[in-house]
Each structure stands twice: as structure tokens, then as C-alpha cells.
Motif scaffolding. Structure first.
Motif, short mmCIF file in Angstrom:
data_model
loop_
_atom_site.label_atom_id
_atom_site.label_comp_id
_atom_site.label_asym_id
_atom_site.label_seq_id
_atom_site.Cartn_x
_atom_site.Cartn_y
_atom_site.Cartn_z
N ASN A 103 74.35 -37.02 81.84
CA ASN A 103 73.70 -36.39 82.98
C ASN A 103 72.21 -36.18 82.73
O ASN A 103 71.39 -36.24 83.66
CB ASN A 103 74.36 -35.06 83.31
N LEU A 104 71.84 -35.93 81.46
CA LEU A 104 70.43 -35.81 81.13
C LEU A 104 69.71 -37.16 81.30
O LEU A 104 68.55 -37.20 81.73
CB LEU A 104 70.26 -35.31 79.70
N LEU A 105 70.41 -38.24 80.96
CA LEU A 105 69.81 -39.56 81.13
C LEU A 105 69.56 -39.87 82.59
O LEU A 105 68.52 -40.42 82.96
CB LEU A 105 70.73 -40.63 80.53
N SER A 106 70.53 -39.51 83.44
CA SER A 106 70.38 -39.72 84.87
C SER A 106 71.49 -38.98 85.60
O SER A 106 72.65 -39.04 85.16
CB SER A 106 70.46 -41.21 85.22
N PRO A 107 71.19 -38.31 86.71
CA PRO A 107 72.26 -37.68 87.49
C PRO A 107 73.27 -38.69 88.01
O PRO A 107 74.39 -38.32 88.36
CB PRO A 107 71.49 -37.01 88.65
N ARG A 108 72.89 -39.97 88.03
CA ARG A 108 73.79 -41.02 88.50
C ARG A 108 74.55 -41.69 87.37
O ARG A 108 75.36 -42.59 87.60
CB ARG A 108 72.99 -42.08 89.26
N ALA A 109 74.30 -41.26 86.13
CA ALA A 109 74.94 -41.90 84.98
C ALA A 109 76.44 -41.65 84.97
O ALA A 109 76.94 -40.65 85.50
CB ALA A 109 74.32 -41.38 83.68
N ALA A 110 77.14 -42.57 84.32
CA ALA A 110 78.59 -42.43 84.13
C ALA A 110 78.87 -42.15 82.66
O ALA A 110 78.22 -42.70 81.77
CB ALA A 110 79.31 -43.70 84.57
N ALA B 48 73.82 -32.46 72.97
CA ALA B 48 73.34 -33.30 74.07
C ALA B 48 71.83 -33.34 74.12
O ALA B 48 71.22 -34.40 74.32
CB ALA B 48 73.91 -32.79 75.40
N GLY B 49 71.20 -32.18 73.93
CA GLY B 49 69.74 -32.14 73.93
C GLY B 49 69.15 -32.94 72.79
O GLY B 49 68.13 -33.62 72.98
N MET B 50 69.79 -32.89 71.62
CA MET B 50 69.31 -33.67 70.48
C MET B 50 69.39 -35.16 70.77
O MET B 50 68.46 -35.92 70.48
CB MET B 50 70.15 -33.33 69.24
N LEU B 51 70.50 -35.60 71.38
CA LEU B 51 70.65 -37.02 71.72
C LEU B 51 69.59 -37.44 72.74
O LEU B 51 69.00 -38.52 72.63
CB LEU B 51 72.06 -37.27 72.28
N TYR B 52 69.38 -36.60 73.72
CA TYR B 52 68.41 -36.93 74.76
C TYR B 52 66.99 -37.01 74.17
O TYR B 52 66.22 -37.90 74.54
CB TYR B 52 68.46 -35.90 75.88
N ASP B 53 66.66 -36.10 73.29
CA ASP B 53 65.34 -36.11 72.68
C ASP B 53 65.10 -37.37 71.85
O ASP B 53 63.95 -37.79 71.67
CB ASP B 53 65.15 -34.88 71.79
N HIS B 54 66.18 -37.97 71.35
CA HIS B 54 66.04 -39.17 70.52
C HIS B 54 65.65 -40.40 71.33
O HIS B 54 65.03 -41.32 70.80
CB HIS B 54 67.38 -39.46 69.80
N ARG B 55 65.99 -40.45 72.62
CA ARG B 55 65.92 -41.69 73.41
C ARG B 55 64.55 -42.38 73.31
O ARG B 55 63.54 -41.77 73.08
CB ARG B 55 66.24 -41.38 74.88
#
Length: 217
Positions: free
Chosen positions: A43-50, A210-217
Motif C-alpha cells: 500500500n505504501l508503494l501504491s494504493p493500487r498495488a496488490a 513496512a516503513g523500512m522496506l519502503y525506505d529502501h526502494r
């Protein structure tokens, strides 16, 4: 004469990301009664993500290895834009409970996770981001861990965790995946990020991962 310009069709929107997660009870969200971190990350990547969360409580690395060979799972892998792999804690927890040889168990974790990532890449057929996650502890931690194992036992648990994480890091290096250590998302005392069992993340813990993963992108 009519001059027509600017009539080209707009470029199609990129497809929303698909996060496929393989692993054990941590990404499955056991003991939390909350949204687990793979879904939060998507959801952090995109509200449309699966988010296709295939993690299962109790899974060891060999269970995940067998899982990725199933036809329906292969179809999920082919749809992925990101694959998250978090497995190995249950392998090492068994060694911790039995006071077995940690290096031998770590070698199994390393070779099996390498095989899992290789299978994911082969099945996907094109470049795909694969994230291999390490652990803050492979067994109980925080106040519960200290109560269960005592200071010496908790120190041994940390040693078992280091063996596991080193194996996962090497597996990522061998297979071209990215290794991320989830312990950076937890404080020195992770009690506030753990469920009452002291073994799994609570809602705040899943949000931190989740925040850690998102920060890595």
C-alpha cells in the motif's frame, strides 16, 4: 485546410505493483490481528498495488522451497514486481531448542534460500526485485524472551539469530537478491514492537518493517 495537432492518445498508466511474499509466521501476521507488513508495504508503494501474501506459520526454508514449485504459486511469481522472502527463523529456532549445531543449520538455510531465489528468478523469466529479510530474533525477545530464557539464554538466542542472518545475507549475495536486516526497524529493547507472545511483531512492529522496506526502494 484543417491542421490537426496534439491528437495523440495519452500514454497508458503503468501497471500497479504486485508484491508476492514467501515465508513464515512473521510475514503471515501471526499473533497480531492486524494488517501484516507485506500488505502495508504494498500500500505504501501504491494504493493500487496488490499484495499476494503466501507466507505460512511454521514454514521452514524447505517448506518454502517446495511451495515455489507448485503450479499456482509459479503463476503468482510470474505476476510479481517485487518478491519478499522471509524464512529461516523456524530452522534456527529448532536448533536453538535442541541446542544443535548452529553453523550446520545456517548452511541449510543459506543453500535453501539461494535455491528459492534462483527458482523465483527462473520462473519469473525477467528481472524482478527480490528482497531477502533477516530477523531481529529467531525466537522470543524483549521482556518475554528475558523471562523465558534468562540473560544467558537470550544471549544464545542472539547468537543463533546472527548465524541465521549471516546465512540469509550470503544467500542474497549468491542469488543476486537484496538482503535487508529487519532488526534495524526494532529498538534495542523490541518489547514495544512485539505481540504478547514476545515472538511476533504487533501492529507497530509490522508498520516499522513496512516503513523500512519502503525506505529502501
Amino acid at each position: 485546410m484543417l491542421l490537426l495537432s496534439g491528437c495523440s492518445s495519452p500514454a497508458p498508466s503503468p501497471a500497479p505493483p504486485v508484491v508476492v511474499t514467501l515465508g513464515d509466521s512473521v510475514p503471515a501476521g501471526t499473533a497480531c490481528a492486524c494488517t501484516p507488513f507485506p500488505d502495508l508495504y504494498a500500500n505504501l508503494l501504491s494504493p493500487r498495488a496488490a499484495s499476494i501474501n503466501l507466507a505460512q506459520p511454521g514454514f521452514e526454508t524447505t517448506d518454502v522451497q517446495q511451495q515455489v514449485g507448485a503450479d499456482d504459486i509459479r503463476a503468482d511469481i510470474r505476476s510479481a514486481s517485487v518478491v519478499v522472502v522471509m524464512a529461516g527463523a523456524n530452522d534456527m529456532a529448532s536448533a536453538f531448542d535442541d541446542h544443535d549445531d548452529y553453523p550446520a543449520t545456517a548452511r541449510v538455510v543459506e543453500s535453501t534460500v539461494t535455491s528459492i531465489v534462483d527458482t523465483v528468478r527462473r520462473e519469473h523469466g525477467s528481472p524482478v526485485d527480490v528482497l531477502v529479510l533477516g530477523y531481529w530474533n529467531v525466537v522470543e525477545d524483549g521482556e518475554v524472551g528475558l523471562s523465558t530464557y534468562g540473560p544467558d539464554g537470550l544471549a544464545e538466542a542472539k547468537q543463533a539469530t546472527r548465524y541465521c542472518n549471516d546465512a540469509l545475507r550470503r544467500a542474497a549475495e549468491h542469488s543476486g537478491a537484496t538482503y535487508l536486516d529487519t532488526s534495524v526497524a526494532f529498538a534495542d529493547d523490541p518489547t514495544g514492537l512485539l505481540a504478547p507472545d514476545g515472538d511476533h511483531p504487533n501492529a507497530a512492529g509490522h508498520e516499522a518493517i513496512a516503513g523500512m522496506l519502503y525506505d529502501h526502494r
